[in-house]
Design a protein around this motif. Structure first.
Motif, PDB file in Angstrom:
ATOM      1  N   SER A 177       0.821  -1.212   0.000  1.00 27.61           N
ATOM      2  CA  SER A 177       0.000   0.000   0.000  1.00 27.61           C
ATOM      3  C   SER A 177       0.856   1.263   0.000  1.00 27.61           C
ATOM      4  N   GLU A 178       2.084   1.166   0.495  1.00 25.06           N
ATOM      5  CA  GLU A 178       2.972   2.327   0.517  1.00 25.06           C
ATOM      6  C   GLU A 178       3.615   2.583  -0.843  1.00 25.06           C
ATOM      7  N   MET A 179       3.521   1.590  -1.738  1.00 25.14           N
ATOM      8  CA  MET A 179       4.132   1.708  -3.056  1.00 25.14           C
ATOM      9  C   MET A 179       5.607   2.116  -2.896  1.00 25.14           C
ATOM     10  N   TYR A 180       5.958   3.343  -3.353  1.00 21.56           N
ATOM     11  CA  TYR A 180       7.329   3.838  -3.186  1.00 21.56           C
ATOM     12  C   TYR A 180       7.346   5.149  -2.405  1.00 21.56           C
ATOM     13  N   LYS A 181       6.267   5.393  -1.655  1.00 22.49           N
ATOM     14  CA  LYS A 181       6.149   6.625  -0.895  1.00 22.49           C
ATOM     15  C   LYS A 181       6.803   6.483   0.478  1.00 22.49           C
ATOM     16  N   GLY A 182       7.000   7.626   1.119  1.00 16.33           N
ATOM     17  CA  GLY A 182       7.553   7.611   2.461  1.00 16.33           C
ATOM     18  C   GLY A 182       8.989   7.107   2.474  1.00 16.33           C
ATOM     19  N   VAL A 183       9.371   6.554   3.605  1.00 14.79           N
ATOM     20  CA  VAL A 183      10.738   6.078   3.808  1.00 14.79           C
ATOM     21  C   VAL A 183      10.721   4.574   4.040  1.00 14.79           C
ATOM     22  N   ALA A 184      11.626   3.871   3.380  1.00 17.08           N
ATOM     23  CA  ALA A 184      11.718   2.423   3.573  1.00 17.08           C
ATOM     24  C   ALA A 184      12.065   2.121   5.032  1.00 17.08           C
ATOM     25  N   ASP A 185      11.436   1.100   5.564  1.00 12.37           N
ATOM     26  CA  ASP A 185      11.599   0.739   6.975  1.00 12.37           C
ATOM     27  C   ASP A 185      12.749  -0.257   7.128  1.00 12.37           C
ATOM     28  N   TRP A 186      13.936   0.265   7.378  1.00  9.81           N
ATOM     29  CA  TRP A 186      15.109  -0.588   7.523  1.00  9.81           C
ATOM     30  C   TRP A 186      15.057  -1.415   8.813  1.00  9.81           C
ATOM     31  N   GLU A 187      14.345  -0.904   9.807  1.00 10.18           N
ATOM     32  CA  GLU A 187      14.234  -1.645  11.067  1.00 10.18           C
ATOM     33  C   GLU A 187      13.532  -2.980  10.844  1.00 10.18           C
ATOM     34  N   TRP A 188      12.498  -2.973   9.999  1.00 10.68           N
ATOM     35  CA  TRP A 188      11.812  -4.225   9.701  1.00 10.68           C
ATOM     36  C   TRP A 188      12.699  -5.164   8.872  1.00 10.68           C
ATOM     37  N   ILE A 189      13.540  -4.600   8.029  1.00  9.78           N
ATOM     38  CA  ILE A 189      14.486  -5.451   7.300  1.00  9.78           C
ATOM     39  C   ILE A 189      15.430  -6.131   8.292  1.00  9.78           C
ATOM     40  N   THR A 190      15.840  -5.395   9.319  1.00  7.08           N
ATOM     41  CA  THR A 190      16.686  -5.962  10.371  1.00  7.08           C
ATOM     42  C   THR A 190      15.982  -7.126  11.052  1.00  7.08           C
ATOM     43  N   ARG A 191      14.697  -6.967  11.305  1.00  4.09           N
ATOM     44  CA  ARG A 191      13.931  -8.033  11.954  1.00  4.09           C
ATOM     45  C   ARG A 191      13.822  -9.263  11.062  1.00  4.09           C
ATOM     46  N   VAL A 192      13.686  -9.030   9.763  1.00  2.00           N
ATOM     47  CA  VAL A 192      13.660 -10.145   8.819  1.00  2.00           C
ATOM     48  C   VAL A 192      14.999 -10.878   8.839  1.00  2.00           C
ATOM     49  N   LYS A 193      16.088 -10.122   8.853  1.00  2.00           N
ATOM     50  CA  LYS A 193      17.417 -10.731   8.898  1.00  2.00           C
ATOM     51  C   LYS A 193      17.597 -11.571  10.162  1.00  2.00           C
ATOM     52  N   GLU A 194      17.100 -11.080  11.263  1.00  2.00           N
ATOM     53  CA  GLU A 194      17.207 -11.819  12.527  1.00  2.00           C
ATOM     54  C   GLU A 194      16.391 -13.111  12.496  1.00  2.00           C
TER      55      GLU A 194
END
Length: 346
Positions: free
Chosen positions: A174-191
């Motif tokens: 729903s965010e498409m390419y708007k706003g700022v990418a959530d790197w914190e959630w990427i960190t959680r995925v990596k964990e």
């Protein structure tokens, strides 16, 4: 990070982008240091029907390797059959698009739409893994929207289906390419993940590339929109990651030369009409920040003869040399400096 025979520390990859990551752009990005390049995403149904335009998207040369073919669809049988067709083209691995937010993809139940159907996503993945001997990876997003961030539940399903790695874009559909990418959630995925994780989203500079690795501990990063008109980002990112500094900034000579080279390859692979037309989206970013650029851009996007476009760009380079002697490129230097400072502050 290892995927099949590919084994490299902290690779920097070119993300798959429709109407962008064609043969000419992939070659240019490889030349400037991209460690892995992806094709445009390709419809499974189109591959099954033998649509020439889709088959053409899978063609690549040895100087592009390692190259990855990405496919999308919403049916197990079609995706498995398309994977077999794609494997015959000789990619290093096959990637499944579970992240495209565009209406023409997600609106047909494919791409990011499958985030709403995790079980179907896992079945499609398993069918593709079973169909080919090549490694299979997935590129997806955090969830359909912020109220359904289900990626942490999806990760083990995809791993059980047999994926070799997971690329994750730090936004929802729903965010498409708007706003700022959530790197914190990427960190959680990596964990959470046990397979290598490729981080994607809002990498606009070499500094961003280093920051993404540092914050998320990802095994690799993937650059999308930040590479459009800026293939130099790969050389800069690689230099920063390997040496701790960036000593090279592309000047107007580099940018104009890259635009001309890109245009010539586009003409070579797509013919005069489409090669010229499809290049028009790239000029703004190649020339961004240069003096009187709007006038030049308005000329070249209206020019039907690609040879004339080359002449205009070459004449503009001579003009920039004059601006430089007169000190009128100061605004450009300030633009580059301000841009860099914003990235550092980010």
């Amino acid at each position: 990070m290892q995927i099949g025979s590919f084994d490299m520390a902290r690779p920097v990859m070119l993300a798959p982008m429709e109407d962008v990551t064609d043969r000419s752009f992939r070659k240019l990005c490889k030349r400037f240091g991209a460690d892995v390049v992806y094709t445009e995403f390709i419809s499974a149904e189109a591959l099954r029907r033998g649509v020439e335009k889709s088959l053409r998207k899978m063609r690549f040369d040895t100087d592009e390797e390692p190259a990855v073919i990405q496919i999308f669809g919403n049916a197990e049988e079609a995706m498995a059959e398309a994977a077999v067709i794609a494997a015959e083209a000789g990619p290093s691995w096959i990637d499944i698009n579970f992240g495209c937010p565009a209406k023409k993809v997600a609106g047909k139940g494919a791409g990011a739409a499958l985030l709403k159907e995790p079980e179907k996503m896992a079945r499609i993945t398993a069918a593709v893994v079973k169909a080919v001997s090549l490694p299979v990876t997935v590129k997806t997003r955090l969830g359909w929207d912020r109220d359904s961030l289900n990626i942490l539940d999806i990760v083990p399903r995809l791993e059980d289906a047999g994926i070799a790695a997971l690329a994750i874009h730090g936004r929802t559909r729903s965010e498409m390419y708007k706003g700022v990418a959530d790197w914190e959630w990427i960190t959680r995925v990596k964990e959470k993940a046990t397979v290598p994780v490729i981080a994607n989203g809002d990498i606009w500079s070499a500094l961003d590339a280093a920051a993404m690795f540092a914050q998320t501990s990802a095994d690799a990063i993937m650059i999308g929109r930040g590479a459009i008109g800026n293939p130099f980002i790969f050389r800069q990112a690689r230099e920063l990651l390997d040496t701790g500094k960036v000593s090279w900034q592309p000047d107007y000579h580099d940018r104009i030369a890259a635009a001309i080279e890109h245009l010539k390859m586009s003409i070579e692979y797509k013919g005069e009409k489409y090669g010229n037309l499809e290049m028009r989206r790239h000029y703004a970013t190649y020339l961004k920040g240069l003096p009187r650029v709007s006038q030049i851009r308005n000329q070249i996007v209206r020019e039907d003869q690609w040879e004339r476009t080359v002449e205009i760009l070459q004449s503009y380079e001579v003009a920039c040399e004059g601006y430089e002697r007169e000190g009128r490129l100061r605004d450009y230097a300030e633009f580059i400096n301000d841009h860099s400072q914003r990235l550092i502050l980010k």
